[in-house]
Design an enzyme around this catalytic site. Structure first.
Site, PDB file in Angstrom:
ATOM      1  N   ASP A   8      -4.522   6.303   4.470  1.00 10.17           N
ATOM      2  CA  ASP A   8      -3.428   6.199   5.166  1.00 10.17           C
ATOM      3  C   ASP A   8      -3.984   6.879   6.853  1.00 10.17           C
ATOM      4  O   ASP A   8      -4.987   7.697   6.856  1.00 10.17           O
ATOM      5  CB  ASP A   8      -2.342   7.258   4.647  1.00 10.17           C
ATOM      6  CG  ASP A   8      -1.269   7.430   5.533  1.00 10.17           C
ATOM      7  OD1 ASP A   8      -0.759   6.544   6.050  1.00 10.17           O
ATOM      8  OD2 ASP A   8      -1.073   8.830   5.818  1.00 10.17           O
ATOM      9  N   LYS A 195       1.941   0.033  -0.520  1.00  8.89           N
ATOM     10  CA  LYS A 195       0.425   0.347  -0.215  1.00  8.89           C
ATOM     11  C   LYS A 195      -0.416  -0.102  -1.538  1.00  8.89           C
ATOM     12  O   LYS A 195      -1.312  -0.539  -1.400  1.00  8.89           O
ATOM     13  CB  LYS A 195       0.346   1.796   0.257  1.00  8.89           C
ATOM     14  CG  LYS A 195       0.813   1.835   1.645  1.00  8.89           C
ATOM     15  CD  LYS A 195       0.577   3.001   2.209  1.00  8.89           C
ATOM     16  CE  LYS A 195       0.687   3.247   3.809  1.00  8.89           C
ATOM     17  NZ  LYS A 195       0.309   4.664   4.108  1.00  8.89           N
TER      18      LYS A 195
END
Length: 269
Positions: A8, A195
């Protein structure tokens, strides 16, 4: 042996000054030198990730990037799409009506028009600044039903947004993937996008099993990839729900948590 590291960006790789520390960069460089693939996975558009990709020299066609919370998985240089599951103008109009009912600001990312919103607000301005995007004012009712929309976001003061979340119809959670990336950002994605799905799609494309994947994150939109990974890592500054699902908790993004994990689990330092 870990072969893929998915990172991230905000709150994880980037420190509070929105920079990649020399410690994090050195660890990533060392891992890549050992043949480990490193990819960035963010809620940001690809354009908003470009500076970080360039800083890490991850700009070739052997590099990949996962943008819009991995709704789009693509090669960096050629922008060849590996996987894409996005929304439509019809979805954006539906959510705009909901935002009006809840008295919450809204914006979206259109493939054609970029960052769009029906009204200027501080939170869309913040989105514009961090990604270097121009804001286009548009009544969402003007969108074509089939217009390609990357994601839609309800954006407002944390307390106001929390109150709105409590009023969301249960059916929305069946229709969309809904994740909170910041106290003032609630994101609506295609039901087949998050994700975790995106990182898995890339890992499958590269023939890398889940047990050889490390995923690191700090917020609600990182939940699925941390749950998927062989080693799911929560930052020291992560929200409690992310820490609860993680296999390992590292130090904060301001303490070079990414480097600490790479050094310990990949480089055996």
């Amino acid at each position: 042996m870990y072969k893929l590291i998915a990172l991230d960006l905000d709150g994880t790789l980037l420190n509070s000054d929105k920079q990649i520390s020399s410690e994090n960069k050195a660890a990533i460089d060392a891992a890549r030198a050992e043949g480990v693939r490193v990819v960035l996975v963010s809620g940001r558009p690809t354009s908003g990730m470009r500076e970080s990709l360039e800083a890490l020299n991850m700009v070739s066609d052997d590099d990949y990037v996962l943008s819009y919370n991995a709704s789009v998985v693509q090669k960096v240089k050629s922008e060849t799409i590996i996987r894409s599951q996005i929304l439509t103008g019809h979805n954006a109009k539906q959510l705009a009506k909901l935002a009006k009912k809840l008295d919450i600001n809204i914006h979206a990312f259109s493939h054609q028009k970029g960052l769009i919103t029906p009204a200027h607000n501080d939170y869309t301005t913040h989105e514009s600044v961090i990604n270097g995007d121009t804001i286009t004012l548009i009544d969402f009712e003007e969108l074509a039903d089939d217009e390609a929309i990357l994601k839609v976001m309800l954006v407002d003061h944390a307390h106001k947004l929390s109150a709105a979340i409590a009023q969301l119809p249960a059916a929305l959670y069946e229709q969309f993937t809904i994740v909170q990336s910041a106290p003032f950002f609630l994101e609506f994605l295609n039901k087949d996008s998050n994700k975790g799905i995106g990182v898995k799609a890339l890992a499958d494309h590269l023939s890398i099993p889940a047990e050889q994947v490390i995923c690191m994150g700090d917020a609600g939109n990182d939940f699925h990839m941390i749950q998927y990974a062989g080693l799911g890592v929560a930052m020291g500054n992560a929200t409690d729900d992310i820490k609860a699902v993680a296999d390992h908790i590292t130090v904060t993004n301001d303490q070079h948590g990414v480097a600490k994990v790479i050094n310990e689990f990949v480089l055996n330092m």
